[in-house]
Design an enzyme around this catalytic site. Structure first.
Site, PDB file in Angstrom:
ATOM      1  N   GLU A  87       0.873  -1.135   0.088  1.00 54.10           N
ATOM      2  CA  GLU A  87      -0.066   0.155  -0.158  1.00 54.10           C
ATOM      3  C   GLU A  87       0.952   1.291   0.023  1.00 54.10           C
ATOM      4  O   GLU A  87       0.454   2.299   0.485  1.00 54.10           O
ATOM      5  CB  GLU A  87      -0.923   0.061   1.126  1.00 54.10           C
ATOM      6  CG  GLU A  87      -1.977  -0.877   1.338  1.00 54.10           C
ATOM      7  CD  GLU A  87      -2.664  -1.237   0.010  1.00 54.10           C
ATOM      8  OE1 GLU A  87      -2.910  -0.126  -0.762  1.00 54.10           O
ATOM      9  OE2 GLU A  87      -3.360  -2.132  -0.236  1.00 54.10           O
TER      10      GLU A  87
HETATM   11  C1  LIG Z   1       2.597  -9.433   0.510  1.00 51.94           C
HETATM   12  C2  LIG Z   1       2.336  -8.663  -0.281  1.00 51.94           C
HETATM   13  C3  LIG Z   1       1.135  -8.239  -0.863  1.00 51.94           C
HETATM   14  C4  LIG Z   1       0.773  -7.332  -1.920  1.00 51.94           C
HETATM   15  N1  LIG Z   1      -0.361  -6.982  -2.049  1.00 51.94           N
HETATM   16  C5  LIG Z   1      -0.545  -6.113  -3.453  1.00 51.94           C
HETATM   17  C6  LIG Z   1      -1.923  -6.247  -4.007  1.00 51.94           C
HETATM   18  O1  LIG Z   1      -2.964  -6.840  -3.353  1.00 51.94           O
HETATM   19  N2  LIG Z   1      -1.998  -5.345  -4.899  1.00 51.94           N
HETATM   20  C7  LIG Z   1      -1.041  -4.751  -5.723  1.00 51.94           C
HETATM   21  O2  LIG Z   1      -1.277  -4.233  -6.770  1.00 51.94           O
HETATM   22  N3  LIG Z   1       0.316  -4.923  -5.097  1.00 51.94           N
HETATM   23  C8  LIG Z   1       0.460  -5.621  -4.027  1.00 51.94           C
HETATM   24  N4  LIG Z   1       1.736  -5.591  -3.597  1.00 51.94           N
HETATM   25  C9  LIG Z   1       3.082  -4.960  -3.862  1.00 51.94           C
HETATM   26  C10 LIG Z   1       3.403  -3.811  -3.208  1.00 51.94           C
HETATM   27  O3  LIG Z   1       2.405  -2.555  -2.884  1.00 51.94           O
HETATM   28  C11 LIG Z   1       4.704  -3.504  -3.804  1.00 51.94           C
HETATM   29  O4  LIG Z   1       5.450  -4.162  -3.326  1.00 51.94           O
HETATM   30  C12 LIG Z   1       5.015  -2.209  -3.232  1.00 51.94           C
HETATM   31  O5  LIG Z   1       4.318  -0.913  -3.570  1.00 51.94           O
HETATM   32  C13 LIG Z   1       6.277  -1.635  -3.353  1.00 51.94           C
HETATM   33  O6  LIG Z   1       7.034  -1.913  -4.762  1.00 51.94           O
HETATM   34  P1  LIG Z   1       8.071  -2.882  -4.954  1.00 51.94           P
HETATM   35  O7  LIG Z   1       7.968  -4.151  -4.358  1.00 51.94           O
HETATM   36  O8  LIG Z   1       8.125  -2.920  -6.487  1.00 51.94           O
HETATM   37  O9  LIG Z   1       9.389  -2.038  -4.544  1.00 51.94           O
HETATM   38  P2  LIG Z   1      10.178  -0.844  -5.227  1.00 51.94           P
HETATM   39  O10 LIG Z   1       8.943   0.050  -5.901  1.00 51.94           O
HETATM   40  O11 LIG Z   1      11.169  -1.517  -6.244  1.00 51.94           O
HETATM   41  O12 LIG Z   1      10.724  -0.285  -4.058  1.00 51.94           O
HETATM   42  C14 LIG Z   1      12.153  -0.446  -3.594  1.00 51.94           C
HETATM   43  C15 LIG Z   1      12.475   0.486  -2.335  1.00 51.94           C
HETATM   44  O13 LIG Z   1      12.698   1.600  -3.200  1.00 51.94           O
HETATM   45  C16 LIG Z   1      11.818   2.824  -2.711  1.00 51.94           C
HETATM   46  N5  LIG Z   1      11.456   3.589  -3.615  1.00 51.94           N
HETATM   47  C17 LIG Z   1      11.032   3.277  -4.855  1.00 51.94           C
HETATM   48  N6  LIG Z   1      10.720   4.269  -5.494  1.00 51.94           N
HETATM   49  C18 LIG Z   1      11.294   5.264  -4.727  1.00 51.94           C
HETATM   50  C19 LIG Z   1      10.844   6.692  -5.024  1.00 51.94           C
HETATM   51  N7  LIG Z   1      10.298   7.207  -6.220  1.00 51.94           N
HETATM   52  N8  LIG Z   1      11.395   7.543  -4.190  1.00 51.94           N
HETATM   53  C20 LIG Z   1      11.610   7.144  -2.989  1.00 51.94           C
HETATM   54  N9  LIG Z   1      11.806   5.671  -2.782  1.00 51.94           N
HETATM   55  C21 LIG Z   1      11.535   4.916  -3.796  1.00 51.94           C
HETATM   56  C22 LIG Z   1      10.804   1.995  -1.876  1.00 51.94           C
HETATM   57  O14 LIG Z   1      10.367   2.888  -0.707  1.00 51.94           O
HETATM   58  C23 LIG Z   1      11.320   0.892  -1.351  1.00 51.94           C
HETATM   59  O15 LIG Z   1      12.173   0.893  -0.319  1.00 51.94           O
HETATM   60  C24 LIG Z   1       1.799  -6.279  -2.364  1.00 51.94           C
HETATM   61  C25 LIG Z   1       3.231  -6.671  -1.770  1.00 51.94           C
HETATM   62  C26 LIG Z   1       3.433  -7.694  -1.059  1.00 51.94           C
HETATM   63  C27 LIG Z   1       4.920  -8.184  -0.622  1.00 51.94           C
END
Ligand SMILES: Cc1cc2nc3c(=O)[nH]c(=O)nc-3n(C[C@H](O)[C@H](O)[C@H](O)COP(=O)(O)OP(=O)(O)OC[C@H]3O[C@@H](n4cnc5c(N)ncnc54)[C@H](O)[C@@H]3O)c2cc1C
Length: 605
Positions: free
Chosen positions: A443
């Site tokens: 989220e």
């Molecule tokens: C158990 C679980 C359930 C989930 N459920 C859902 C769901 O129901 N629906 C859905 O759509 N998604 C879902 N997700 C996905 C979740 O919302 C994402 O994992 C999350 O938004 C982070 O994206 P990412 O994993 O690609 O990390 P990344 O976006 O790659 O981020 C990695 C790190 O970089 C930082 N970062 C990235 N971009 C920036 C920026 N512009 N500025 C500063 N910092 C940044 C982040 O804060 C983080 O620390 C789920 C994930 C998990 C693990």
């Protein structure tokens, strides 16, 4: 088992004494809910949580979900309890009556959810995920869509989800590549791959309705070009019942650090070229509509963090009362002295009071936000409704992140209170810690919430809303300053509020200058310290209420409870807030090293 769940006395204190819930019940919208009915609902929710949900928590963790040939099986024990949740309409307790929900005041629905989440969040979510999906359809859908989906989703007969994330599009949702092509009959054909989808597939309900973000062919890149589609697992027959299987399949589930029993699914759309979606709202307005669900989900994630922290704290207190180890410090030189429960040791007391201060403060913060949400609907004047709605919006990223991060810290601290036993699976505190970690990631990660606060929320209405929040804090401080016992801690909260105001202005200006990157390198510490100060405010407010009660006639058993409020506020004001002021000073100092260091300077090359 009853010890492993939120303290009823404290929930009652927050709802009826601190938030003055009875005032809310006076509004016409809640005319069907008097105090007695609310108390009864909370009692029944607590009973169900203890008797039915809690016994499935550990088993769910051990068994996890099973994926086979596109199907996902939840732990066997979940089926009966899920049915009980649906039969009792517990999932839709707070959902508006016009959507098929029970329309209970949000304070009451919050208390019930805190119990259910603390007892088995992984299970509870299967029954509630559809509410956010339904709210979007209710607000933006056609009459036909409302008719087809809303009530079934609200009542949990059908499940709901949210499909945003793709392998290359996590925090940056605008990078998604899922595509929609318009068909002649007005439907759309979707193709794409989504990952990490919570409860994307499972065997608890007869249909699952997926809201999917995708880009209509030819629409612009980034978030501006995104539209939102309703993609049912089973397409609907003319009579509204689930019919032919749609071309959306689960291709696997994740093995995770925690929340093992909550399915996290990869979903393939249109692998046979036949995934039918129905546009929700207007084309290219998908992100705006999705934010309706995301904001609700962000609040629910904060509550998840609080609920785990609550349970872990209750377990830790009770363990500390029972675990006998070591002599009392005053008997240090007396080797014949009996061993005492560890709650008698100063360092254990410090840990417990530290945990209590966060749990209490975070509960008050969440229930305050729930009150604001209700007031934004029911208050008499437009001005008041706007005021509360704005405060609620401002608080959303704080609640999402602070309750997630500090909820997790409380769970970790609970392990420490248990010692070696806490590190082992025989006790549930390690599960709470594992389960809680996700709350600061999905989220929108901590970093994304911090950007929301600094980039948008501080500046809402030219800073007026942030200023209003500070004024609300100052009202409590002023009242407490007139109270001899509370005046010293009120002074400390006052200092923190004032310093917060100064630093928010400095950081806000920096974020609009050429030092923007340095400003944003401090955005998370700022979000977090804002949470610290709010918790200080909430605890002082609690102490103020408690102090008034202590001055009157009270039952003997309430004395320890109210004195506990005052000691908790004192502990926090004297041990946490001074550190918070130091953190504010460091933000003001504006160290730019994180930006200036070369990428190679991080080492490991
Ligand atoms: C158990 C679980 C359930 C989930 N459920 C859902 C769901 O129901 N629906 C859905 O759509 N998604 C879902 N997700 C996905 C979740 O919302 C994402 O994992 C999350 O938004 C982070 O994206 P990412 O994993 O690609 O990390 P990344 O976006 O790659 O981020 C990695 C790190 O970089 C930082 N970062 C990235 N971009 C920036 C920026 N512009 N500025 C500063 N910092 C940044 C982040 O804060 C983080 O620390 C789920 C994930 C998990 C693990």
């Amino acid at each position: 088992m009853a010890q492993q769940i939120a303290d009823r006395r404290d929930i009652d204190f927050v709802i009826w004494e601190q938030m003055n819930g009875e005032k809310l019940l006076g509004y016409d919208l809640y005319k069907d809910f008097n105090r007695k009915a609310c108390d009864m609902i909370i009692t029944e929710a607590r009973k169900l949580a203890i008797k039915e949900l809690l016994p499935t928590m550990q088993e769910g963790d051990e068994q996890g979900v099973k994926f086979e040939n596109g199907a996902v099986k939840v732990p066997e024990s979940f089926h009966r309890v899920h049915k009980l949740l649906l039969e009792g309409e517990w999932g839709c307790l707070g959902a508006p009556a016009e959507m098929g929900g029970q329309g209970a005041p949000s304070l009451v629905a919050t208390a019930a959810s805190e119990y259910f989440m603390g007892a088995n969040w992984s299970l509870f979510v299967y029954a509630t995920m559809g509410i956010g999906t339904a709210e979007m359809i209710h607000k933006y859908g056609t009459d036909e869509q409302r008719q087809a989906y809303v009530e079934k989703l609200v009542r949990g007969q059908w499940g709901g989800t949210m499909l945003l994330t793709e392998p290359q599009a996590g925090s940056d949702v605008g990078a998604l590549t899922s595509t929609a092509v318009r068909n002649e009959d007005g439907t759309y054909s979707l193709t794409g791959n989504k990952i990490f989808i919570t409860v994307g597939e499972h065997d608890l309900c007869e249909n699952i309705i997926h809201p999917v973000l995708a880009r209509i062919e030819g629409d612009p890149h980034g978030t501006k070009g995104i539209s939102l589609f309703i993609v049912p697992k089973y397409l609907l027959n003319d009579d509204g019942t689930p019919g032919q299987k749609n071309d959306i399949v689960c291709t696997g589930t994740e093995e995770k650090h925690g929340i093992h029993a909550n399915a996290t699914c990869s979903m393939a759309l249109g692998s046979k070229g036949k995934c039918t979606g129905y546009l929700l709202g207007e084309e290219r307005k998908g992100m705006k509509i999705m934010f309706n669900m995301m904001n609700g989900a962000r609040m629910a994630t904060g509550l998840q963090g609080l609920a785990y922290a609550t349970s872990a704290y209750m377990l830790a207190v009770n363990y500390a009362r029972e675990r006998v180890q070591g002599r009392d410090m005053s008997d240090f030189f007396n080797h014949e002295a009996p061993a005492v429960p560890i709650i008698k040791h100063p360092d254990v007391r410090r840990m417990l009071l530290w945990m209590k201060s966060y749990v209490d403060g975070m509960r008050s913060l969440f229930y305050y936000a729930a009150t604001c949400r209700s007031m934004a609907n029911v208050a008499e004047s437009e001005e008041e409704r706007e005021f509360y709605g704005d405060i609620y919006d401002l608080l959303t990223p704080v609640i999402k992140d602070y309750l997630a991060v500090h909820g997790h810290e409380v769970c970790i601290q609970a392990i420490q209170v248990y010692g070696g036993a806490g590190y082992c699976k025989d006790y549930p505190v390690e599960q709470y810690a594992r389960d809680c970690k996700i709350a600061s990631i999905y989220e929108g990660t901590s970093g994304i919430q911090a950007m929301d606060m600094l980039g948008r929320k501080i500046g809402m209405k030219k800073g007026k809303v942030f200023g209003d929040l500070l004024k609300e804090m100052q009202k409590t401080v002023s009242a407490a300053k007139d109270n001899e016992t509370l005046a010293p801690m009120a002074k400390k909260v006052d200092n923190a509020v004032n310093r917060l105001g100064e630093v928010s202005m400095e950081l806000g200006k920096k974020a609009m200058s050429e030092e923007i990157k340095t400003a944003f390198a401090h955005s998370w510490p700022f979000l977090d310290v804002l949470g610290d100060v709010i918790i200080g405010w909430m605890l002082l407010w609690r102490a103020q209420v408690a102090s008034e009660k202590l001055a009157g006639k009270i039952k003997k058993k309430d004395e320890a409870f109210y004195n506990g409020q005052i000691k908790t506020a004192e502990f926090y004001a004297r041990t946490v807030l001074p550190v918070s002021i130091g953190r504010l000073d460091s933000i003001s100092d504006g160290c730019g090293a994180a930006i200036e260091i070369d990428d190679g300077g991080f080492g490991g090359l």
